[in-house]
Design an enzyme around this catalytic site. Structure first.
Site, PDB file in Angstrom:
ATOM      1  N   ASP A   7       1.043  -1.201  -0.020  1.00  0.00           N
ATOM      2  CA  ASP A   7      -0.122  -0.047   0.011  1.00  0.00           C
ATOM      3  C   ASP A   7       1.067   1.298   0.092  1.00  0.00           C
ATOM      4  O   ASP A   7       0.716   2.212   0.812  1.00  0.00           O
ATOM      5  CB  ASP A   7      -0.916   0.039   1.301  1.00  0.00           C
ATOM      6  CG  ASP A   7      -2.113   1.109   1.090  1.00  0.00           C
ATOM      7  OD1 ASP A   7      -2.478   1.214  -0.369  1.00  0.00           O
ATOM      8  OD2 ASP A   7      -2.608   1.435   1.931  1.00  0.00           O
ATOM      9  N   LYS A   9       1.983   4.603  -1.003  1.00  0.00           N
ATOM     10  CA  LYS A   9       1.273   5.765  -1.627  1.00  0.00           C
ATOM     11  C   LYS A   9       1.830   7.076  -0.983  1.00  0.00           C
ATOM     12  O   LYS A   9       2.554   7.091   0.395  1.00  0.00           O
ATOM     13  CB  LYS A   9      -0.160   5.809  -1.782  1.00  0.00           C
ATOM     14  CG  LYS A   9      -0.817   5.519  -0.337  1.00  0.00           C
ATOM     15  CD  LYS A   9      -2.168   5.437  -0.493  1.00  0.00           C
ATOM     16  CE  LYS A   9      -2.970   5.020   0.955  1.00  0.00           C
ATOM     17  NZ  LYS A   9      -4.177   4.776   0.652  1.00  0.00           N
ATOM     18  N   ASN A  12       1.287   7.709   2.835  1.00  0.00           N
ATOM     19  CA  ASN A  12       1.585   6.718   3.704  1.00  0.00           C
ATOM     20  C   ASN A  12       3.313   6.881   3.785  1.00  0.00           C
ATOM     21  O   ASN A  12       3.788   6.161   4.479  1.00  0.00           O
ATOM     22  CB  ASN A  12       1.249   5.207   3.403  1.00  0.00           C
ATOM     23  CG  ASN A  12      -0.156   4.752   3.540  1.00  0.00           C
ATOM     24  OD1 ASN A  12      -0.763   5.428   4.103  1.00  0.00           O
ATOM     25  ND2 ASN A  12      -0.163   3.708   2.796  1.00  0.00           N
ATOM     26  N   ASP A  25       1.338   3.039   8.237  1.00  0.00           N
ATOM     27  CA  ASP A  25       0.422   2.290   7.878  1.00  0.00           C
ATOM     28  C   ASP A  25       0.678   0.971   7.435  1.00  0.00           C
ATOM     29  O   ASP A  25       0.597   0.759   6.109  1.00  0.00           O
ATOM     30  CB  ASP A  25      -0.708   3.115   7.168  1.00  0.00           C
ATOM     31  CG  ASP A  25      -1.975   2.150   6.738  1.00  0.00           C
ATOM     32  OD1 ASP A  25      -2.283   1.211   7.619  1.00  0.00           O
ATOM     33  OD2 ASP A  25      -2.804   2.527   5.859  1.00  0.00           O
ATOM     34  N   THR A  45      -4.189   0.673  -2.832  1.00  0.00           N
ATOM     35  CA  THR A  45      -5.110   1.772  -3.413  1.00  0.00           C
ATOM     36  C   THR A  45      -4.968   1.660  -4.782  1.00  0.00           C
ATOM     37  O   THR A  45      -3.906   1.450  -5.246  1.00  0.00           O
ATOM     38  CB  THR A  45      -4.409   2.887  -2.871  1.00  0.00           C
ATOM     39  OG1 THR A  45      -4.348   3.045  -1.494  1.00  0.00           O
ATOM     40  CG2 THR A  45      -5.184   3.992  -3.329  1.00  0.00           C
TER      41      THR A  45
END
Length: 72
Positions: A7, A9, A12, A25, A45
């Site tokens: 994840d 991105k 984060n 996260d 995401t």
């Protein structure tokens, strides 16, 4: 360490008080075992998810490199 993040991105990644990047996260991270170095779960995401996750063909650490490339 055989852990995939899945994840990555901009939301984060944070800067600490010294200016170093910190990844946050780890909710969808997964430890890969030697016997099974791929996973098939659909997480992440949509804008940063690699094709392997969408097609459910199994993905490993290369999924994080794809997300990193999209992030950059």
């Amino acid at each position: 360490m055989d852990i995939i993040y899945r994840d990555l991105k901009p939301e984060n990644v944070l800067l600490d008080s010294n200016g170093y990047l910190k990844v946050t996260d780890f909710g969808v991270s997964k430890k890969l075992t030697e016997a099974k170095n791929k996973t098939n779960t659909i997480v992440g995401t949509p804008e940063y998810v690699p094709p392997e996750i969408i097609t459910q063909k199994g993905h490993g650490k290369e999924a994080d490199w794809w997300s990193f490339g999209i992030f950059m």
